[in-house]
Design a protein around this motif. Structure first.
Motif, PDB file in Angstrom:
ATOM      1  N   GLY A 177       0.797  -1.444   0.089  1.00  0.00           N
ATOM      2  CA  GLY A 177       0.133  -0.258   0.017  1.00  0.00           C
ATOM      3  C   GLY A 177       0.771   1.184   0.071  1.00  0.00           C
ATOM      4  N   LYS A 178       0.299   2.166   0.732  1.00  0.00           N
ATOM      5  CA  LYS A 178       0.972   3.412   0.756  1.00  0.00           C
ATOM      6  C   LYS A 178       2.421   3.578   1.338  1.00  0.00           C
ATOM      7  N   GLU A 221      -5.458  -0.674  -1.767  1.00  0.00           N
ATOM      8  CA  GLU A 221      -4.732   0.322  -2.228  1.00  0.00           C
ATOM      9  C   GLU A 221      -4.113   0.221  -3.452  1.00  0.00           C
ATOM     10  N   THR A 267      -3.569  -2.441  -7.948  1.00  0.00           N
ATOM     11  CA  THR A 267      -4.016  -2.893  -6.967  1.00  0.00           C
ATOM     12  C   THR A 267      -3.668  -4.430  -6.598  1.00  0.00           C
TER      13      THR A 267
END
Lengths: 344, 344
Positions: free
Chosen positions: A234-235, A265, B268
């Motif tokens: 993710g981030k 995400e 994703t």
């Protein structure tokens, strides 16, 4: 032979979103403590069970090819340390301590041929590895991910996410032993202190307190990151991609921040793989049996000399297993989460 | 020595979003056709210029470390085939045909030592490679990406995006020569026909006509993809990740669908890197000089025997360069886009 009680932790139903304790039931089954005549099964008394992030993936209905999934109404499965009560298999005998795939219950009848790929054949009675759950599977994961996938060189800059976790804390120590500069991220002050004061990291930060991860990474790595040991996805991955150096490596061990999300995400900075010629490689420790003896040769002397230490979080009793497992996904555990079913 | 006209294509200003023809100006500069006394510069008459997707990256203000960026008011730079008019460098002499880094103008004074890393030292007068722009840089890119990063094995399943493009069309032919099953995606019926009828792909589809890329890939690859040669990024990559096989490889050559977006699309499905132990690796052909002679050894016989063919899209005249370059990002070109500045 009489049946005895066999407490089990079973999955109620496939999980969507964050797992809750109520997604599992502790039930009382019954088991006959006997290996069926003529079978090669092994009857185990389970002592310690390992809580690992990948278990969330098995709680979903989707079978991610090869990962498989748990069956609602049946006990969870995972790594454990167990004592052999009876064996139909020539490689094991009564009294052996083994580690490998077992079930979340007091007693398990396991079939070696079915689970051979899961290292049931590693006997550790005589090992210095007191807690093989801590240094065994996570240690091996850290070892192959860092050394075989990451190809570290002395002096390189290493960043580790979920750094106080089961695998992360060992990657950090292995990286320090290799002469690397090592920074880790974790989710609490306690964990950050552990990384800096007990585990020998050069730096550590609480990602929950950083509003701009890109800027944080630039502060810790003004010259960029050579190896990012990926545990969260993710981030964090997105910010790391902006801070990788040329020819960097990203061993992808896990993406725990994503497992509970219906929609993962989006990672937007993948073009940096090209700009900086980065290699990003997923791996699963099961693919690396061939490196197991090399791993032991590397790690055992360091453990004996106290150069590799280990932080564990112990939950007492099988009935506390669901809470311990669920705690992984909110970061409640500090270090490797283990469930004690019985002491011997 | 008198000055002569030197038509140039210059960047007006840094580009945001999709590049337009009006982001470039064709201007008339002047140049003295003389190498300065004592310098090791080489004076080139540019014949053919190469339009390549990476050039969009250089039009942004952000310097993606090592990629650099163009300077507003100055001519674009890129690969070209040029004739040496005069040389202060011992490796080149008047009349040589060379290919490598040059500028978007009629005549360029290039400094070998500055551009050495860009293969100015490949003389091709005597080569069978008629269009070195087509088989040279893209060919070498296809070669190292497919063979060195992709590590193909006979019988494997290969998917290529932007498959009729400069690099894609060669990757497909190299993959067929290796005994792979090869499918490509492109953006028009004409390109799809080309892939199937001229370039020997086993299958091809127009991605613009597929509403569910995941389902499309499952149709073409019921057993999954071993190698995905990545030219586009974004949604295509996301769908491919769902369809990779265990131990698959993704050489990342480009992400053309993303270069014009202020915010890149989020990918994703990266957790499949773990589930399927996938290696994804960005590369830039400049890192692989050492493989150049191996590449020529491989490719020249195939070209001579007509086993590797090449589709080009030719724009006549430097003043048509901006339109040709911009067309890359809407997929207007069919095959490798070349700009003819002069025929000799």
């Amino acid at each position: 032979m009489a049946e005895v009680r066999n407490k089990q932790v079973v999955l109620r139903d496939y999980v969507v979103g964050f797992p809750k304790e109520s997604d599992m039931n502790t039930v009382e089954g019954r088991i006959t403590l006997k290996v069926p005549e003529g079978s090669s099964d092994v009857l185990l008394k389970n002592l310690y069970l390992s809580c690992d992030p990948y278990m969330r993936i098995l709680m979903s209905k989707i079978d991610h090819e090869g990962f498989g999934c748990y069956t609602p109404g049946s006990p969870l499965a995972g790594l454990g340390v167990s004592k052999v009560l009876e064996s139909g298999h020539p490689d094991y005998k009564k009294g052996d301590l083994v580690w490998g795939m077992t079930k979340w219950e007091e007693f398990s009848l396991m079939n070696h041929s079915k689970h051979a790929s899961l290292w049931m054949d590693v006997v550790l009675a005589s090992h210095i590895l007191v807690s093989s759950l801590s240094t065994g599977m996570p240690g091996m994961t850290a070892y192959v991910g860092f050394f075989e996938v990451g190809s570290p060189k002395k002096g390189e800059n290493v960043f580790i996410s979920a750094a106080s976790g089961a695998v992360g804390q060992l990657v950090g120590q292995f990286a320090k032993l290799t002469g690397c500069y090592v920074v880790g991220s974790a989710g609490s002050k306690e964990k950050v202190d552990l990384l800096k004061n007990k585990l020998g990291f050069d730096g550590a930060f609480n990602y929950k307190e950083e509003s701009d991860l890109d800027a944080t990474l630039k502060r810790y790595f003004p010259e960029g990151i050579d190896i990012y040991f990926e545990n969260v996805g993710g981030k964090t991955l997105d910010a790391v991609l902006l801070n990788m150096r040329f020819h960097g490596r990203i061993p992808v061990c896990g993406m725990i921040s994503q497992y509970n999300l219906a929609q993962h995400e989006g990672v937007t900075n993948l073009a940096h793989l090209i700009f900086k010629r980065i290699k990003m490689e997923g791996f699963i420790v099961n693919d690396f049996y061939h490196s197991y003896s090399k791993f032991l040769e590397f790690v055992l002397p360091h453990i004996r000399e106290g150069k590799v230490v280990y932080v564990e979080d112990i939950a007492e009793g099988l009935e506390n297993g669901p809470a311990a497992l669920v705690g992984l996904y909110t970061g409640r555990n500090v270090g490797k989460q283990v469930v004690v079913v019985a002491r011997d």
